[in-house]
Write an enzyme that holds these catalytic residues in place. Sequence first.
Site, PDB file in Angstrom:
ATOM      1  N   GLU A 174       0.810  -1.218   0.000  1.00  0.00           N
ATOM      2  CA  GLU A 174       0.000   0.000   0.000  1.00  0.00           C
ATOM      3  C   GLU A 174       0.846   1.272   0.000  1.00  0.00           C
ATOM      4  OE1 GLU A 174      -3.722   0.129   0.380  1.00  0.00           O
ATOM      5  OE2 GLU A 174      -3.542  -1.912  -0.384  1.00  0.00           O
ATOM      6  N   HIS A 250      -4.671   1.849   7.288  1.00  0.00           N
ATOM      7  CA  HIS A 250      -3.254   2.080   6.996  1.00  0.00           C
ATOM      8  C   HIS A 250      -2.577   2.604   8.252  1.00  0.00           C
ATOM      9  CE1 HIS A 250      -4.429   2.828   2.545  1.00  0.00           C
ATOM     10  NE2 HIS A 250      -3.863   1.651   2.642  1.00  0.00           N
ATOM     11  N   CYS A 368      -2.806  11.398   3.490  1.00  0.00           N
ATOM     12  CA  CYS A 368      -3.162  10.536   2.353  1.00  0.00           C
ATOM     13  C   CYS A 368      -2.864  11.217   1.024  1.00  0.00           C
ATOM     14  CB  CYS A 368      -4.651  10.184   2.393  1.00  0.00           C
ATOM     15  SG  CYS A 368      -5.113   8.964   3.632  1.00  0.00           S
TER      16      CYS A 368
END
Length: 444
Positions: A174, A250, A368
């Site tokens: 990720e 995350h 993000c």
Amino acid sequence: MKAVEANFDGLVGPTHNYSGLSVGNIASKNNKAGASNPKQAVKQGLEKMKALHDMGFVQGVLAPQERPDIATLRRLGFSGSDANVLQQSHQYSPQLLAACSSASSMWTANAATVSPSSDTADGKVHFTPANLINKFHRSIEDEVTGNILKATFADEKHFSHHEALPHSDYFGDEGAANHTRFCNEYGEQGVEFFVFGKSAFNDRYPAPKKYPARQTLEASEAIARTHGLRDKFTVFAQQNPDVIDQGVFHNDVIAVGNKNTLFCHQQAFLNQEQVKSDLSASYGSGFNVIEVPTDKVSLQDAVETYLFNSQLVTKSDGKTLIILPQHCRENPRVWAYLNELVEQKRGIDELHTFDLKQSMQNGGGPACLRLRVVLNEAEQQAVNQQTLMNDMLFSTLNAWADKHYRDRIEDKDLADPQLLLESRAALDELTQIMKLGSVYPFQR
């Protein structure tokens, strides 16, 4: 050589919508099927980029993906003209059309993992696009992500680009959302910190039960090898599986690091005391951990406000600034804690909030939206200069958004052939503005 940590933020794409595609991301699920405002979203992102530029930081821009992704829809059996492909997919599988129309590439923390030249064996900056295999709508990004990164960081003398890891659950990756770096100065050898949610091959590591663990230990180890990192300065840690099950999909939703400071929740990691010990041993003296106790900020408050999905940045005067979503200011418990933290002088000196509602409703805060890239002076000069934020680019991109972006998109609009044409026209012009060349399939 003096180095800076640049932030490369993703431009929100013209098809920004709320399809609730991300299982395990509570904000994404809760706002499913709402009407989105792509024009507002892209402008909120640009405002954040310009603000960091105005504060004296090096701020870059990464182009979005081509959406709807007609090529993927054709691979999945839809045929005929582009308009027919959209119509068929909307009729027979609207979920697939939504997935192939996602603007999720705006969250460039998931675009890639980046290691600076001071950490790598060959003295180059290394990039590995994330395969993002846990979510179909993101698993179709990595090829074009690689194209965009190569067009942004093109000089092979300074930059090394790798392919994404194999598209297998064993190597679920990720990107930088599960990676951070600690250092004394940005241009010096740093400690690279990889956080995983599960191991693919070793069942001695516990796994979450409700939501998927998106990053594997094996993926993180492969990237460290590929980038030529030194074992002594590489630390692997497991995220607490219990917090994954509470919406921490995350690591950058529960922890953030910069220079010598790790800012994290008390429940962020499995065996947290050992993790702190490993990082301190690798870093050396002066490593600073700001651990937020649960009785000050609950896990629920941390997830709802995206307290840890913030940016820790060092200003030119040496002070540390934390860039937060507006949601943190609106939560009295979180805001009280943050102000107390500044008063205590424990390593965070200033607070700054941004309104990122369009991104937040899809489950992405300030961290993000950015990919951190440490660059020395020569590497900064080697970057595609048309991708670096300044007054002119800010003005140009705002005018570009006004010209091409809609101010409202609902699910049904994704099947509109005109939206595809608008999106392609926008991206075609963007590649000219930013001198990217032909990075999209429709341009070939």
